[in-house]
Design a protein around this motif. Structure first.
Motif, PDB file in Angstrom:
ATOM      1  N   LEU A 353     -65.636  -2.500 -35.001  1.00  0.00           N
ATOM      2  CA  LEU A 353     -66.872  -2.266 -36.023  1.00  0.00           C
ATOM      3  C   LEU A 353     -66.928  -1.547 -36.820  1.00  0.00           C
ATOM      4  CD1 LEU A 353     -69.289  -3.007 -32.690  1.00  0.00           C
ATOM      5  CD2 LEU A 353     -68.516  -4.758 -34.370  1.00  0.00           C
ATOM      6  N   GLY A 354     -65.614  -0.719 -37.327  1.00  0.00           N
ATOM      7  CA  GLY A 354     -65.641   0.237 -38.270  1.00  0.00           C
ATOM      8  C   GLY A 354     -66.125   1.633 -37.782  1.00  0.00           C
ATOM      9  N   ARG A 355     -66.225   1.861 -36.613  1.00  0.00           N
ATOM     10  CA  ARG A 355     -66.483   2.877 -35.882  1.00  0.00           C
ATOM     11  C   ARG A 355     -65.196   3.605 -35.382  1.00  0.00           C
ATOM     12  NH1 ARG A 355     -71.373   0.916 -32.262  1.00  0.00           N
ATOM     13  NH2 ARG A 355     -69.678  -0.208 -31.287  1.00  0.00           N
ATOM     14  N   LEU A 356     -65.136   5.097 -35.401  1.00  0.00           N
ATOM     15  CA  LEU A 356     -64.217   5.731 -34.859  1.00  0.00           C
ATOM     16  C   LEU A 356     -63.972   5.893 -33.203  1.00  0.00           C
ATOM     17  CD1 LEU A 356     -63.815   9.016 -37.066  1.00  0.00           C
ATOM     18  CD2 LEU A 356     -62.057   7.066 -36.893  1.00  0.00           C
ATOM     19  N   ASP A 357     -62.786   5.455 -32.733  1.00  0.00           N
ATOM     20  CA  ASP A 357     -62.665   5.680 -31.164  1.00  0.00           C
ATOM     21  C   ASP A 357     -62.298   6.979 -31.022  1.00  0.00           C
ATOM     22  OD1 ASP A 357     -62.232   5.485 -28.688  1.00  0.00           O
ATOM     23  OD2 ASP A 357     -60.815   3.977 -28.814  1.00  0.00           O
ATOM     24  N   ALA A 358     -63.052   7.933 -31.135  1.00  0.00           N
ATOM     25  CA  ALA A 358     -62.541   9.323 -30.804  1.00  0.00           C
ATOM     26  C   ALA A 358     -63.329  10.142 -29.989  1.00  0.00           C
ATOM     27  CB  ALA A 358     -62.846   9.815 -32.056  1.00  0.00           C
ATOM     28  N   GLY A 359     -62.941  11.293 -29.723  1.00  0.00           N
ATOM     29  CA  GLY A 359     -63.920  12.131 -28.416  1.00  0.00           C
ATOM     30  C   GLY A 359     -63.091  13.168 -27.975  1.00  0.00           C
ATOM     31  N   LEU A 360     -63.436  13.543 -26.736  1.00  0.00           N
ATOM     32  CA  LEU A 360     -62.672  14.388 -25.864  1.00  0.00           C
ATOM     33  C   LEU A 360     -62.058  13.901 -24.678  1.00  0.00           C
ATOM     34  CD1 LEU A 360     -62.522  17.538 -24.941  1.00  0.00           C
ATOM     35  CD2 LEU A 360     -64.584  17.163 -23.995  1.00  0.00           C
TER      36      LEU A 360
END
Length: 420
Positions: A353-360
């Motif tokens: 959906l155009g959103r980064l799959d990112a995090g901790l």
């Protein structure tokens, strides 16, 4: 990288390990870590990036060890019901880990052997330095349902409860055992997990894995705390590897398994909680600086607590908002609860959906999960302002046994006492 070792398994044995290739996803490129105005966020331990970390010791390396910059973490499912075969795999894994952490190839190396057989090592780490590689193994709750080990499951190794806000992805949750590979070179870390997966072919299979970069915690005394993908320093009072008293109190399991008859084999070990925490990056990036600082309870530039000048200044918790992350997570707000953090940032592309799959990718070691992560997370999951911007999407817990003490020892020897 090709010198041999008496404890290394034979080429004939390795043919069985390498009969099928292991497909690994491409490692995500590391992102730039935001720097403080002072410009000295870098952990001074990184000066020895090419060095080897001692594999043998009372405790496994990769816990209190100075934190490396890269991670490849893998959770495995056990596929064999043959106890002796699994124990032999643990011995073979130990022999391979001993060599790889010293900067050597597995077995007889990646070339020069029989042309008709797969090489003992896949070769992508040839010529690379040890890069402070550490390999740390742990056993999950489900592991003790196998091989007649139910009476050896530690009381402290509990299944994590459901916390408010959890949205766990089952394929990224749990596992019979895990291996944490940390190094300053991502290729060295990926190579290590790849070799263990090949050796374990037919006996174990990777359930899920996670690549990490840009360490978000430090175990080096007085070092600047690294920043997470939100641009903030978090966990500035992390336990340092030199703080033997705090390690003994909060991280290492005591003699006799802390009085639990079933976990005497865990003396000198620890318990690991792994959580994949996705950040709502796009929402966070549109949030005002003031609100960001209120959410954490820190100044973004220096990482100092509210009203203080430097990141390591003692925080005045009442100066922060009641739902500020630092205020809620601080030991003074939690009856002294303290954990050792070794988290890493991750980016795994986009979500479609155009959103980064990112995090901790959160990693925390403690002496008892019931007295560490569980009560702490219960408090945070219900009150922390940070919850508006994060979601826990993966979870696992493991019993991490004591270290491999010498060349005759092996991972899990204290657990498999009959074979020991």
């Amino acid at each position: 990288m090709t010198d041999n070792q008496a404890t290394s398994p034979s080429r004939r044995a390795l043919i069985g390990w390498g009969g099928a290739g292991l497909a690994l996803g491409a490692a995500a490129a590391g992102g730039a870590v935001a720097m403080a105005k002072t410009g000295d966020d870098v952990d001074p331990a990184a000066a020895g990036t090419g060095a080897a970390v001692e594999f043998h010791g009372a405790h496994q390396a990769g816990i209190a060890t100075p934190v490396q910059d890269r991670l490849h973490f893998a959770a495995f499912d056990v596929k064999t019901d043959d106890r002796a075969e699994f124990v032999q795999m643990l011995k073979d894994w130990t022999a391979a880990a001993r060599r790889m952490t010293a900067g050597k190839a597995v077995g007889e190396g990646a070339y020069g052997g029989l042309a008709e057989a797969p090489p003992d090592d896949t070769g992508e780490a040839l010529g690379l330095k040890p890069s402070r590689l550490t390999l740390t193994i742990g056993f999950g709750p489900s592991f003790f349902e196998k091989f007649g080990l139910t009476d050896k499951r530690p009381a402290a190794l509990v299944d994590l409860p459901a916390f408010p806000g959890d949205n766990l992805d089952k394929p990224r949750t749990g596992g019979d055992l895990c291996v944490q590979a940390c190094a300053d070179d991502p290729q060295v870390a990926v190579h290590a997990i790849r070799q263990l997966a090949r050796i374990g072919f037919g006996k174990v299979a990777i359930r899920w894995s996670q690549l990490g970069f840009g360490k978000t915690s430090s175990t080096t005394p007085d070092a600047q705390t690294p920043r997470n993908l939100m641009g903030f320093k978090d966990g500035t009072r992390n336990i340092a590897g030199t703080e033997t008293d705090r390690l003994k109190r909060f991280v290492w399991v005591g003699e006799g398994g802390d009085g639990d008859a079933g976990s005497a084999w865990m003396s000198g070990g620890s318990y690991l909680v792994a959580r994949r925490i996705r950040m709502n990056i796009e929402t966070w990036d549109r949030t005002s600086l003031q609100e960001q600082e209120d959410v954490f309870g820190r100044d973004k530039g220096e990482g100092a607590p509210v009203g203080k000048a430097k990141e390591h200044d003692k925080p005045f918790l009442k100066a922060m908002k009641p739902d500020a992350h630092v205020r809620l997570a601080h030991p003074d707000s939690n009856d002294g609860i303290t954990i050792l953090r070794r988290g890493y940032s991750f980016t795994d592309g986009t979500d479609g959906l155009g959103r980064l799959d990112a995090g901790l990718f959160f990693l925390a070691y403690q002496r008892d999960v019931r007295k560490g992560f569980i009560p702490l997370q219960r408090r945070l999951s219900s009150k922390d302002a940070l919850n508006e911007y994060i979601q826990h999407v993966g979870s696992a817990v493991f019993a991490v046994p004591p270290g491999v003490r010498d060349s005759g020892d092996w991972w899990g020897k204290t657990l498999f006492s009959e074979e020991a």
